[in-house]
Each structure stands twice: as C-alpha cells, then as structure tokens.
Scaffold this motif. Sequence first.
Motif, PDB file in Angstrom:
ATOM      1  N   UNK A  48     -66.366 -19.879 -30.110  1.00 34.74           N
ATOM      2  CA  UNK A  48     -65.678 -20.272 -28.570  1.00 34.74           C
ATOM      3  C   UNK A  48     -66.162 -21.447 -28.002  1.00 34.74           C
ATOM      4  N   UNK A  49     -67.091 -21.734 -28.730  1.00 34.59           N
ATOM      5  CA  UNK A  49     -67.329 -23.567 -27.876  1.00 34.59           C
ATOM      6  C   UNK A  49     -66.376 -25.156 -28.864  1.00 34.59           C
ATOM      7  N   UNK A  50     -64.983 -24.409 -29.504  1.00 37.97           N
ATOM      8  CA  UNK A  50     -63.938 -25.581 -29.433  1.00 37.97           C
ATOM      9  C   UNK A  50     -62.613 -24.495 -28.970  1.00 37.97           C
ATOM     10  N   UNK A  68     -68.279 -22.013 -49.138  1.00 34.54           N
ATOM     11  CA  UNK A  68     -68.754 -23.380 -49.490  1.00 34.54           C
ATOM     12  C   UNK A  68     -68.374 -24.302 -48.020  1.00 34.54           C
ATOM     13  N   UNK A  69     -68.198 -23.792 -47.121  1.00 40.66           N
ATOM     14  CA  UNK A  69     -67.244 -24.314 -45.914  1.00 40.66           C
ATOM     15  C   UNK A  69     -69.002 -25.556 -44.654  1.00 40.66           C
ATOM     16  N   UNK A  70     -69.618 -24.063 -44.719  1.00 40.95           N
ATOM     17  CA  UNK A  70     -70.990 -25.490 -44.247  1.00 40.95           C
ATOM     18  C   UNK A  70     -72.031 -26.438 -45.607  1.00 40.95           C
ATOM     19  N   UNK A  84     -67.976 -31.137 -39.670  1.00 43.81           N
ATOM     20  CA  UNK A  84     -66.312 -31.207 -39.043  1.00 43.81           C
ATOM     21  C   UNK A  84     -65.795 -29.660 -39.397  1.00 43.81           C
ATOM     22  N   UNK A  85     -66.446 -28.525 -39.097  1.00 46.52           N
ATOM     23  CA  UNK A  85     -66.179 -27.234 -38.816  1.00 46.52           C
ATOM     24  C   UNK A  85     -65.413 -26.762 -37.849  1.00 46.52           C
ATOM     25  N   UNK A  86     -66.038 -27.343 -37.196  1.00 52.09           N
ATOM     26  CA  UNK A  86     -64.993 -26.519 -35.402  1.00 52.09           C
ATOM     27  C   UNK A  86     -63.727 -27.503 -35.712  1.00 52.09           C
ATOM     28  N   UNK A  95     -62.526 -32.298 -47.474  1.00 48.69           N
ATOM     29  CA  UNK A  95     -61.797 -30.263 -47.014  1.00 48.69           C
ATOM     30  C   UNK A  95     -60.799 -30.833 -46.007  1.00 48.69           C
ATOM     31  N   UNK A  96     -61.162 -30.730 -45.278  1.00 46.82           N
ATOM     32  CA  UNK A  96     -60.558 -31.323 -44.012  1.00 46.82           C
ATOM     33  C   UNK A  96     -58.325 -31.573 -44.312  1.00 46.82           C
ATOM     34  N   UNK A  97     -58.457 -32.937 -45.203  1.00 50.31           N
ATOM     35  CA  UNK A  97     -57.129 -32.452 -45.756  1.00 50.31           C
ATOM     36  C   UNK A  97     -56.391 -31.840 -46.255  1.00 50.31           C
ATOM     37  N   UNK A  98     -57.734 -30.765 -47.130  1.00 46.24           N
ATOM     38  CA  UNK A  98     -57.623 -29.780 -47.760  1.00 46.24           C
ATOM     39  C   UNK A  98     -56.204 -28.332 -46.989  1.00 46.24           C
ATOM     40  N   UNK A  99     -57.202 -28.446 -45.803  1.00 46.81           N
ATOM     41  CA  UNK A  99     -56.817 -27.167 -45.241  1.00 46.81           C
ATOM     42  C   UNK A  99     -55.947 -27.534 -43.986  1.00 46.81           C
ATOM     43  N   UNK A 100     -56.185 -28.816 -43.942  1.00 47.44           N
ATOM     44  CA  UNK A 100     -54.086 -29.448 -43.562  1.00 47.44           C
ATOM     45  C   UNK A 100     -53.474 -29.090 -44.410  1.00 47.44           C
TER      46      UNK A 100
END
Length: 356
Positions: A317-319, A277-279, A285-287, A256-261
């Motif tokens: 905020x945390x990120x 579906x992100x959760x 890896x959401x952050x 999923x992270x590669x697809x977004x990238x």
Amino acid sequence: MTRRFDDLADAVLAGTPADTDDALDVLRASDDELLALVSAAARLRRKHFGNTVKVNYLVNLKSGLCPEDCHYCSQRLGSQADILKYTWLKPDEAVEQAAAGLRGGATRICMVSSGRGPTDRDVDRVAGMVGALKQEHPDVEVCACLGLLKDGQAERLRAAGVDAYNHNINTAESHHDDIVTSHTYADRVDTVTKAKEAGLSPCSGLIAGLGESDEQLVEALFALRALGSDSIPVNFLMPFDGTPLEGTWELTPGRCLRILTMARFVCPDKEIRIAGGREMHLRSLQGLALQVANSIFLGDYLTSEGQSAEADLEMIRDHGFVVLGAEAGRVPTDTGGTHDPAKRRRGAGTDVPANA
C-alpha cells in the motif's frame, strides 16, 4: 548514459526481445544507474500488470525428511539445520492454513511438500486437500509443488482442480551439478514440461547466490523464457547453518534488485515473484523492488519466517500498489491500533545507551 535502459525498454515494448548482452548489461549496471534502470523496467511492469501485486501464500504440507542432496536446502538429506520436521498435515489442517493466507489477501495458495517426488497415494492426498479447499473457497488459485512428477500425475492433479505446478530449475544447467547430484537438470525440465503439457500453468524460477556467475544467471533466465514459465519466483539464498552453503553471502540489496530487473526485461509479460530471502537480502529495497516485480509471498516461507503479513500489506500500500483481486476495502488504509509515537526512553537524559 542511462538512456540505454530507456531505449531497451522501448525496444522490448515494441516487440524486440532482450538478448543475453542486454541482460548482462542490466545485471552489471552501476550504482549510479540503478534508479534509472528500475524506472525503465517499471514501464514494462506497468504495461503488463498495472499497479497490482499478486499475493501468494505457502502451505508446507510436509517439512524436512527429504532424500535429495540440494546444497542450498535446509530440508536436504543430512541437513543439520534447526527447522521444523513433520510428516503430512491432515487435510483439515492444510485447509485451515490455506484459509489463513486467503484472509490475509492471498489469491494463490502454494501447496508444497518436501521429497523427491510424490507417490500416487500422495497425489490422491493432495487432490483431496485441493477439493476441500476449493469447496470452501471456489475462486482460489492452487499451485502444487511436490517434486519430480511421474507420467500421469500432472493430469491427475489438473483433474483434481490444481491450477499451476511449481518446480524451479533453480540455476543454470551449466551450474546444476555443482549444487545437487541426486537428480539432474533434465529431470527438472522434464517435470516442468509434464505440468505444462497437462494444462497446468508452469511456475518455475531460480535461486540467486549459489556461486553462479553473471553469465549463468542470464543462462537460467533465458532457459525459463524458453520453457514458457508463466510465473518466475526469484529466490535469494538463505544460507542456513547446517547446510553445505552455510556462511555463503554473495548478495547485496542492489545485486538482488538488478537480478529482478533483469528478469523483467527478459520476461516482460510474466509474473516475476520476489520469493524466499527477500527480507534478508533486499532489506530496505523491498518496496522499490515492487516497481519491477509484481508478485510476492505473504508472511512465512517453507522453513523460515518472513516479515509479518501486516508489514507486507503495508509495504504494498505504501508504495502505491494494490493487492490483485482484493475486494473494496479488503486491505484497509489504516491498520488500526494506536498512533501514539513511541516515547524515547534512552540516550540523552537517561542512563540507557543511545540508539546508535
């Protein structure tokens, strides 16, 4: 070895668009390269969007009861998914639901209804809701998502104050007929085109995890680039029981992270939204995904619950990001409540099983 992703970012920043080979290279990066890949794509995200995250909020105006046969959808014809089903919300209830999202930090309200497409009466109904919402909240951005549009309907929505129109292409043209037969890929493109020609900001994205190949994911993203989609929601299949794709599980957090990238490299200056579906699929890896995407939905989706809105804002905020359009102090650094740690009452020294 990973320098090639920095070189790709340099080229894109210099004005050379990524091509299909670049996109496949990103999608097939190894686990060892993943952080370097994200770091390179983050340069594009920061260039165009700084440290802001756009927060969107969905209002499901009509749930279920859809005559279309989209295999991925819990609202489809014949779906046995245990979801909420109801006809149109009353205008005051729709405005109340939208206002809740605005209080939570959203700047865009997405007003969605199930169905093949709106009747003229439906367009009037939504126009009235939009007018009432904007009377109370003049600065709100409204995106409508009502299905396939007929001639003249996009213009009427624009005149009523709608700012954007969402209609996802969902998948590559070469894969479309494998996931839906009640309308064509061309029907979807036609609606995005109608919205754009009427002056509505085109919002169109995809769903990953539908059995598509790497090449088809790339095909879909380049189609979205060609369509000129201003906002690209990237959804990850939620395989509801009671739908044809129940039990389908093709995605990992890294995938999923590669697809977004990949989406960021292909469409560097467009809003890339982490959507449904992100959760379930990005999980921890959401952050990290916010380093390449610049937009999320707050809270719940159409027929599924998301993580709490407070957790979404805390993650932003945390990120090190800020909510786009937030007033000073609107998103507090401390959510309040107790800070007393939860006391261990299980495991060693107790009769309760360990947390392991």
